[in-house]
Design a protein around this motif. Sequence first.
Motif, PDB file in Angstrom:
ATOM      1  N   LEU A 121      -9.832   1.706   0.474  1.00 45.75           N
ATOM      2  CA  LEU A 121     -11.025   1.481   1.258  1.00 45.75           C
ATOM      3  C   LEU A 121     -10.684   1.199   2.898  1.00 45.75           C
ATOM      4  N   ARG A 122     -11.692   1.753   3.531  1.00 45.36           N
ATOM      5  CA  ARG A 122     -11.769   1.084   5.029  1.00 45.36           C
ATOM      6  C   ARG A 122     -13.360   1.209   5.414  1.00 45.36           C
ATOM      7  N   CYS A 123     -13.678   0.190   6.202  1.00 46.18           N
ATOM      8  CA  CYS A 123     -15.102  -0.195   6.648  1.00 46.18           C
ATOM      9  C   CYS A 123     -15.073  -0.814   7.982  1.00 46.18           C
ATOM     10  N   LEU A 129     -22.910  -2.681   6.310  1.00 49.59           N
ATOM     11  CA  LEU A 129     -21.970  -1.696   5.677  1.00 49.59           C
ATOM     12  C   LEU A 129     -20.956  -2.234   4.664  1.00 49.59           C
ATOM     13  N   LEU A 130     -20.562  -3.271   4.886  1.00 52.07           N
ATOM     14  CA  LEU A 130     -19.490  -3.837   3.798  1.00 52.07           C
ATOM     15  C   LEU A 130     -20.372  -4.258   2.295  1.00 52.07           C
ATOM     16  N   LEU A 133     -20.531  -0.638   0.817  1.00 52.02           N
ATOM     17  CA  LEU A 133     -19.377  -0.306   0.225  1.00 52.02           C
ATOM     18  C   LEU A 133     -18.986  -1.292  -1.088  1.00 52.02           C
ATOM     19  N   ALA A 160     -13.010  -5.244   3.917  1.00 54.59           N
ATOM     20  CA  ALA A 160     -12.799  -4.397   2.968  1.00 54.59           C
ATOM     21  C   ALA A 160     -11.550  -4.739   2.166  1.00 54.59           C
ATOM     22  N   ASP A 199     -14.419   5.023   6.414  1.00 51.79           N
ATOM     23  CA  ASP A 199     -15.334   5.467   7.403  1.00 51.79           C
ATOM     24  C   ASP A 199     -14.435   6.553   8.216  1.00 51.79           C
ATOM     25  N   GLU A 202     -18.906   7.129  13.527  1.00 47.66           N
ATOM     26  CA  GLU A 202     -20.034   6.358  13.410  1.00 47.66           C
ATOM     27  C   GLU A 202     -20.494   6.064  14.797  1.00 47.66           C
ATOM     28  N   CYS A 207     -23.091   5.317  10.153  1.00 45.87           N
ATOM     29  CA  CYS A 207     -21.721   5.265   9.761  1.00 45.87           C
ATOM     30  C   CYS A 207     -21.305   6.524   8.689  1.00 45.87           C
ATOM     31  N   PHE A 209     -19.130   7.712   5.657  1.00 45.59           N
ATOM     32  CA  PHE A 209     -17.711   7.480   4.992  1.00 45.59           C
ATOM     33  C   PHE A 209     -17.239   8.795   4.196  1.00 45.59           C
ATOM     34  N   GLU A 211     -15.180  10.099   0.989  1.00 48.72           N
ATOM     35  CA  GLU A 211     -15.063   9.845  -0.383  1.00 48.72           C
ATOM     36  C   GLU A 211     -14.174  10.815  -1.118  1.00 48.72           C
TER      37      GLU A 211
END
Length: 338
Positions: A121-123, A129-130, A133, A160, A199, A202, A207, A209, A211
Amino acid sequence: MKHILYITTIILSLAYTSCRSREANHAVKQVIDSIEICSNSLIDSAERIINIAPAPLVKRTTISFASTNSKYATFGEIGYDVNSFKEDSLNFPPIRGLVHRSCYAYCHKDGCYHDYSVLALRCPQNEVLLEWLSNQVRQYVIGLTINDDTHLPAKKFSSAKEICIYYMDGLDKMMKSKECEEDSEAMQLNYEDGLLLADCWENDNLCTFYEIRWCNQNNLGHEAYRTVDANTGKELNLFDFVDSAKLEDFLPMMMKRLVNENGEYYIEKYNINEIECSSKKAEVFLKKSSGSALIEEGLIVYYYPYNLGSGGDGEFEAIIPYKELEGILNESVLKKLD
């Protein structure tokens, strides 16, 4: 509108036959003729024949995830001390700030490890947004455990990293629980499965993402791009991006850029030189898309195998540059892009 004109024509035709004076007959006849011309004009404008040819491709550069972005200092902030997989076991993209975790299912009966799961994960540090996610990860993990969420109560997270540790710790406990030992069918895990969500684009309001979901020894399942409103947490779809009145203008613009991973244009592969385009037909075709999102280069629209073409074609995608989307995007989206 066409139905209204049709009914009006019938009513006036009846009036025409019942009129006794020549002047009245002539006046009504003129109105009927005008309505028929208007109706034919509407039909012509509702369905157009549009010639299309392949357009130059727009290459994705955001797949590198801006690896020099100073916002994310290092690769793998969690560190390998809490990751059970070896460095060469996965081919992650070079994403700075990516946090990752894995776990195995362990069989106490014969002492073997099996069913390997990975989460990466990255955020941005954004509460909305968290939460989005976290919901995606929660659905993924619960889906691996036959929708058993009793060990994973929902909660709020500040990073994240917290999300990754919390859900993989919970999955690890469920994979090694007494119930799983006694019932070999209690888990629905493949030999290997994984989810990567990071992400890749943004601004202050939106933003996007990137995947990847995969299963069975690193074979890629699918990739996707998903744009989320950073203020509301709503995930936007193609009909949020494109003005509903501009669908028939957008369709040929997208179709001429659809290409698969082999570099084959959809319209060339299927010998499409022209399309009968109307707002309704555009809506039907666009609804078949597997997803869409805003990225650095423009609006990306993609179709998974069988959604468009045959399974052997692979995934088709089109990237429409922002400069070509002037007058096409919804006003609400344009405001968020400013």
